[in-house]
Design a protein around this motif. Structure first.
Motif, PDB file in Angstrom:
ATOM      1  N   ALA A 144       0.952  -0.996  -0.161  1.00  0.00           N
ATOM      2  CA  ALA A 144      -0.064   0.121  -0.042  1.00  0.00           C
ATOM      3  C   ALA A 144       1.018   1.225  -0.062  1.00  0.00           C
ATOM      4  O   ALA A 144       1.907   1.346   0.664  1.00  0.00           O
ATOM      5  CB  ALA A 144      -1.053  -0.005   1.335  1.00  0.00           C
ATOM      6  N   VAL A 145       0.396   2.338  -0.832  1.00  0.00           N
ATOM      7  CA  VAL A 145       1.220   3.524  -0.794  1.00  0.00           C
ATOM      8  C   VAL A 145       0.536   4.611  -0.340  1.00  0.00           C
ATOM      9  O   VAL A 145      -0.973   4.796  -0.799  1.00  0.00           O
ATOM     10  CB  VAL A 145       1.467   3.919  -2.262  1.00  0.00           C
ATOM     11  CG1 VAL A 145       2.402   4.942  -2.254  1.00  0.00           C
ATOM     12  CG2 VAL A 145       2.403   2.890  -2.969  1.00  0.00           C
ATOM     13  N   ALA A 146       0.672   5.372   0.756  1.00  0.00           N
ATOM     14  CA  ALA A 146       0.120   6.241   1.498  1.00  0.00           C
ATOM     15  C   ALA A 146       0.084   7.688   0.483  1.00  0.00           C
ATOM     16  O   ALA A 146       0.736   8.073  -0.327  1.00  0.00           O
ATOM     17  CB  ALA A 146       0.602   6.746   2.560  1.00  0.00           C
ATOM     18  N   ASP A 147      -1.097   8.208   0.406  1.00  0.00           N
ATOM     19  CA  ASP A 147      -1.344   9.330  -0.201  1.00  0.00           C
ATOM     20  C   ASP A 147      -0.634  10.582   0.249  1.00  0.00           C
ATOM     21  O   ASP A 147      -0.233  10.546   1.330  1.00  0.00           O
ATOM     22  CB  ASP A 147      -2.740   9.916  -0.373  1.00  0.00           C
ATOM     23  CG  ASP A 147      -3.181  11.353  -1.022  1.00  0.00           C
ATOM     24  OD1 ASP A 147      -2.957  11.406  -2.307  1.00  0.00           O
ATOM     25  OD2 ASP A 147      -3.177  12.468  -0.461  1.00  0.00           O
ATOM     26  N   ALA A 148       0.022  11.538  -0.586  1.00  0.00           N
ATOM     27  CA  ALA A 148       0.828  12.538   0.075  1.00  0.00           C
ATOM     28  C   ALA A 148       0.033  13.487   1.133  1.00  0.00           C
ATOM     29  O   ALA A 148       0.886  14.134   1.848  1.00  0.00           O
ATOM     30  CB  ALA A 148       1.212  13.474  -1.501  1.00  0.00           C
ATOM     31  N   LEU A 149      -1.187  13.524   1.007  1.00  0.00           N
ATOM     32  CA  LEU A 149      -1.936  14.319   1.841  1.00  0.00           C
ATOM     33  C   LEU A 149      -2.396  13.527   3.069  1.00  0.00           C
ATOM     34  O   LEU A 149      -3.154  13.995   3.939  1.00  0.00           O
ATOM     35  CB  LEU A 149      -3.170  15.211   1.376  1.00  0.00           C
ATOM     36  CG  LEU A 149      -2.607  16.050   0.284  1.00  0.00           C
ATOM     37  CD1 LEU A 149      -3.942  16.695  -0.636  1.00  0.00           C
ATOM     38  CD2 LEU A 149      -1.781  17.258   0.733  1.00  0.00           C
ATOM     39  N   ASN A 150      -2.229  12.310   3.166  1.00  0.00           N
ATOM     40  CA  ASN A 150      -2.629  11.439   4.155  1.00  0.00           C
ATOM     41  C   ASN A 150      -1.917  11.841   5.504  1.00  0.00           C
ATOM     42  O   ASN A 150      -0.750  12.131   5.875  1.00  0.00           O
ATOM     43  CB  ASN A 150      -2.069  10.028   3.950  1.00  0.00           C
ATOM     44  CG  ASN A 150      -2.423   8.825   5.189  1.00  0.00           C
ATOM     45  OD1 ASN A 150      -3.653   8.749   5.431  1.00  0.00           O
ATOM     46  ND2 ASN A 150      -1.331   8.388   5.720  1.00  0.00           N
ATOM     47  N   THR A 151      -2.893  11.837   6.690  1.00  0.00           N
ATOM     48  CA  THR A 151      -2.378  12.091   8.033  1.00  0.00           C
ATOM     49  C   THR A 151      -2.781  11.056   9.068  1.00  0.00           C
ATOM     50  O   THR A 151      -2.666  11.295  10.205  1.00  0.00           O
ATOM     51  CB  THR A 151      -3.300  13.421   8.565  1.00  0.00           C
ATOM     52  OG1 THR A 151      -4.445  13.258   8.338  1.00  0.00           O
ATOM     53  CG2 THR A 151      -2.947  14.594   7.568  1.00  0.00           C
ATOM     54  N   SER A 152      -3.183   9.825   8.505  1.00  0.00           N
ATOM     55  CA  SER A 152      -3.570   8.833   9.489  1.00  0.00           C
ATOM     56  C   SER A 152      -2.667   7.859   9.405  1.00  0.00           C
ATOM     57  O   SER A 152      -2.134   7.388   8.365  1.00  0.00           O
ATOM     58  CB  SER A 152      -5.169   8.256   9.056  1.00  0.00           C
ATOM     59  OG  SER A 152      -5.946   9.563   9.286  1.00  0.00           O
ATOM     60  N   GLU A 153      -2.616   6.878  10.453  1.00  0.00           N
ATOM     61  CA  GLU A 153      -2.027   5.739  10.582  1.00  0.00           C
ATOM     62  C   GLU A 153      -2.471   4.575   9.497  1.00  0.00           C
ATOM     63  O   GLU A 153      -3.541   4.659   9.275  1.00  0.00           O
ATOM     64  CB  GLU A 153      -1.863   5.252  11.966  1.00  0.00           C
ATOM     65  CG  GLU A 153      -1.216   5.822  12.800  1.00  0.00           C
ATOM     66  CD  GLU A 153       0.562   5.904  12.753  1.00  0.00           C
ATOM     67  OE1 GLU A 153       0.932   4.861  12.298  1.00  0.00           O
ATOM     68  OE2 GLU A 153       0.981   6.946  13.020  1.00  0.00           O
ATOM     69  N   MET A 154      -1.594   3.823   8.830  1.00  0.00           N
ATOM     70  CA  MET A 154      -2.072   2.945   7.949  1.00  0.00           C
ATOM     71  C   MET A 154      -2.925   1.597   8.875  1.00  0.00           C
ATOM     72  O   MET A 154      -2.365   1.203   9.757  1.00  0.00           O
ATOM     73  CB  MET A 154      -0.988   2.244   7.374  1.00  0.00           C
ATOM     74  CG  MET A 154      -1.272   1.244   6.355  1.00  0.00           C
ATOM     75  SD  MET A 154      -0.123   0.518   5.086  1.00  0.00           S
ATOM     76  CE  MET A 154       0.605   2.016   4.460  1.00  0.00           C
ATOM     77  N   PRO A 155      -4.223   1.447   8.359  1.00  0.00           N
ATOM     78  CA  PRO A 155      -5.044   0.658   8.868  1.00  0.00           C
ATOM     79  C   PRO A 155      -4.471  -0.844   8.515  1.00  0.00           C
ATOM     80  O   PRO A 155      -3.817  -1.189   7.537  1.00  0.00           O
ATOM     81  CB  PRO A 155      -6.376   0.698   8.225  1.00  0.00           C
ATOM     82  CG  PRO A 155      -6.100   1.447   7.097  1.00  0.00           C
ATOM     83  CD  PRO A 155      -4.892   2.296   7.167  1.00  0.00           C
ATOM     84  N   ALA A 156      -4.719  -1.796   9.319  1.00  0.00           N
ATOM     85  CA  ALA A 156      -4.388  -3.272   9.029  1.00  0.00           C
ATOM     86  C   ALA A 156      -4.812  -3.900   7.832  1.00  0.00           C
ATOM     87  O   ALA A 156      -3.936  -4.493   7.164  1.00  0.00           O
ATOM     88  CB  ALA A 156      -4.978  -4.265  10.284  1.00  0.00           C
ATOM     89  N   TYR A 157      -6.057  -3.434   7.294  1.00  0.00           N
ATOM     90  CA  TYR A 157      -6.234  -4.022   6.082  1.00  0.00           C
ATOM     91  C   TYR A 157      -5.379  -3.618   4.968  1.00  0.00           C
ATOM     92  O   TYR A 157      -5.120  -4.011   3.732  1.00  0.00           O
ATOM     93  CB  TYR A 157      -7.735  -3.552   5.765  1.00  0.00           C
ATOM     94  CG  TYR A 157      -8.222  -2.303   5.695  1.00  0.00           C
ATOM     95  CD1 TYR A 157      -8.102  -1.350   4.756  1.00  0.00           C
ATOM     96  CD2 TYR A 157      -8.948  -2.024   6.822  1.00  0.00           C
ATOM     97  CE1 TYR A 157      -8.277  -0.009   4.607  1.00  0.00           C
ATOM     98  CE2 TYR A 157      -9.362  -0.427   6.907  1.00  0.00           C
ATOM     99  CZ  TYR A 157      -8.920   0.389   5.928  1.00  0.00           C
ATOM    100  OH  TYR A 157      -9.641   1.616   6.147  1.00  0.00           O
ATOM    101  N   ALA A 158      -4.971  -2.261   4.994  1.00  0.00           N
ATOM    102  CA  ALA A 158      -4.097  -1.558   3.913  1.00  0.00           C
ATOM    103  C   ALA A 158      -2.668  -2.345   4.101  1.00  0.00           C
ATOM    104  O   ALA A 158      -2.035  -2.554   3.272  1.00  0.00           O
ATOM    105  CB  ALA A 158      -4.065  -0.241   4.000  1.00  0.00           C
ATOM    106  N   ALA A 159      -2.122  -2.424   5.359  1.00  0.00           N
ATOM    107  CA  ALA A 159      -0.798  -2.946   5.717  1.00  0.00           C
ATOM    108  C   ALA A 159      -0.626  -4.171   5.192  1.00  0.00           C
ATOM    109  O   ALA A 159       0.336  -4.772   4.770  1.00  0.00           O
ATOM    110  CB  ALA A 159      -0.625  -2.894   7.228  1.00  0.00           C
ATOM    111  N   ALA A 160      -1.829  -5.250   5.442  1.00  0.00           N
ATOM    112  CA  ALA A 160      -1.857  -6.619   4.625  1.00  0.00           C
ATOM    113  C   ALA A 160      -2.111  -6.702   3.469  1.00  0.00           C
ATOM    114  O   ALA A 160      -1.752  -7.931   2.732  1.00  0.00           O
ATOM    115  CB  ALA A 160      -2.814  -7.447   5.811  1.00  0.00           C
ATOM    116  N   TRP A 161      -2.333  -5.729   2.757  1.00  0.00           N
ATOM    117  CA  TRP A 161      -2.653  -5.687   1.207  1.00  0.00           C
ATOM    118  C   TRP A 161      -1.532  -6.443   0.489  1.00  0.00           C
ATOM    119  O   TRP A 161      -1.942  -7.107  -0.324  1.00  0.00           O
ATOM    120  CB  TRP A 161      -2.877  -4.351   0.600  1.00  0.00           C
ATOM    121  CG  TRP A 161      -3.147  -4.272  -0.965  1.00  0.00           C
ATOM    122  CD1 TRP A 161      -2.371  -4.113  -1.954  1.00  0.00           C
ATOM    123  CD2 TRP A 161      -4.475  -4.720  -1.453  1.00  0.00           C
ATOM    124  NE1 TRP A 161      -2.968  -4.458  -3.207  1.00  0.00           N
ATOM    125  CE2 TRP A 161      -4.164  -4.455  -2.696  1.00  0.00           C
ATOM    126  CE3 TRP A 161      -5.818  -4.990  -0.922  1.00  0.00           C
ATOM    127  CZ2 TRP A 161      -5.245  -4.930  -3.793  1.00  0.00           C
ATOM    128  CZ3 TRP A 161      -6.719  -5.235  -1.664  1.00  0.00           C
ATOM    129  CH2 TRP A 161      -6.565  -5.258  -3.097  1.00  0.00           C
TER     130      TRP A 161
END
Length: 219
Positions: free
Chosen positions: A197-214
């Motif tokens: 998973a690649v965080a958006d440049a404007l993202n301000t939140s921690e990566m959730p489990a479902y994104a980390a596991a992708w």
């Protein structure tokens, strides 16, 4: 567990290489559930069209959605008969003869007519199911659709009553006369994987489990 077979109709009965055909409901559901896109073939006053769109299954129906202004969705609501297809390409099969080369694949064809999901509760449930298919668990984190957004969206579904599956796996089937021809034979597989998973440049939140596991899950 007993598998349910869908009796073939004249247009779903596979005649070419019929041994690759299946009409089992479980196989159909597996192919559809592994897909994020389907292709819908239909006809209108401008001719023939085949358009890709997002799809997801709930029970015995395949769902799609789009803007109320969508040309395709408007046409599908005019009692238009359609053919919906999903294909997964699994590998290239290299044989001793050029004409015996083939592919390994899983494909499904669905015939019928789409109907509008008019009940607002069913419409919301269908869109929630789409979100859960895209990223299980994300629905609880995002802003839900507004009344205005739902009012501008059409949800359609098609019954999975007239369908055919065709799939192939394994190596080449060479003619006996070609067996002495010295050439490499086998399969060139396609690996259906997922990237991290690649965080958006404007993202301000921690990566959730479902994104980390992708990136660690198979497609």
């Amino acid at each position: 567990m007993t598998s349910t077979a869908l009796p073939p109709s004249p247009r779903t009965r596979v005649r070419r290489v019929a041994e690759l055909a299946s009409y089992e409901q479980a196989s159909l559901y597996d192919i559809l559930d592994a897909a994020y896109l389907c292709h819908i073939a239909f006809q209108d006053e401008h001719g023939n069209h085949c358009i890709p769109t997002a799809c997801w299954r709930i029970g015995g129906h395949l769902y799609i959605h789009g803007s109320n202004g969508s040309r395709m969705l408007k046409q599908l609501l005019r009692d238009t008969g359609v053919c919906v297809t999903v294909t997964h390409l699994d590998g290239l099969v290299l044989a001793r003869s050029a004409f015996n080369h083939t592919m390994n694949y899983r494909s499904a064809m669905v015939y019928g007519q789409f109907e509008k999901v008019s009940d607002i509760g069913q419409q919301h449930a269908a869109m929630d199911a789409l979100m859960e298919k895209l990223a299980p668990g994300r629905l609880a984190h995002v802003r839900g659709g507004s009344a205005k957004e739902y009012a501008a969206t059409t949800v359609l579904r098609i019954a999975l009553d007239e369908c055919a599956i065709k799939q192939r796996k394994g190596g080449p089937l060479d003619d006996a006369d070609d067996m002495a021809h010295a050439v490499w034979t086998g399969e060139l597989p396609f690996t259906h994987g997922r990237g991290a998973a690649v965080a958006d440049a404007l993202n301000t939140s921690e990566m959730p489990a479902y994104a980390a596991a992708w990136g660690t899950e198979s497609a």
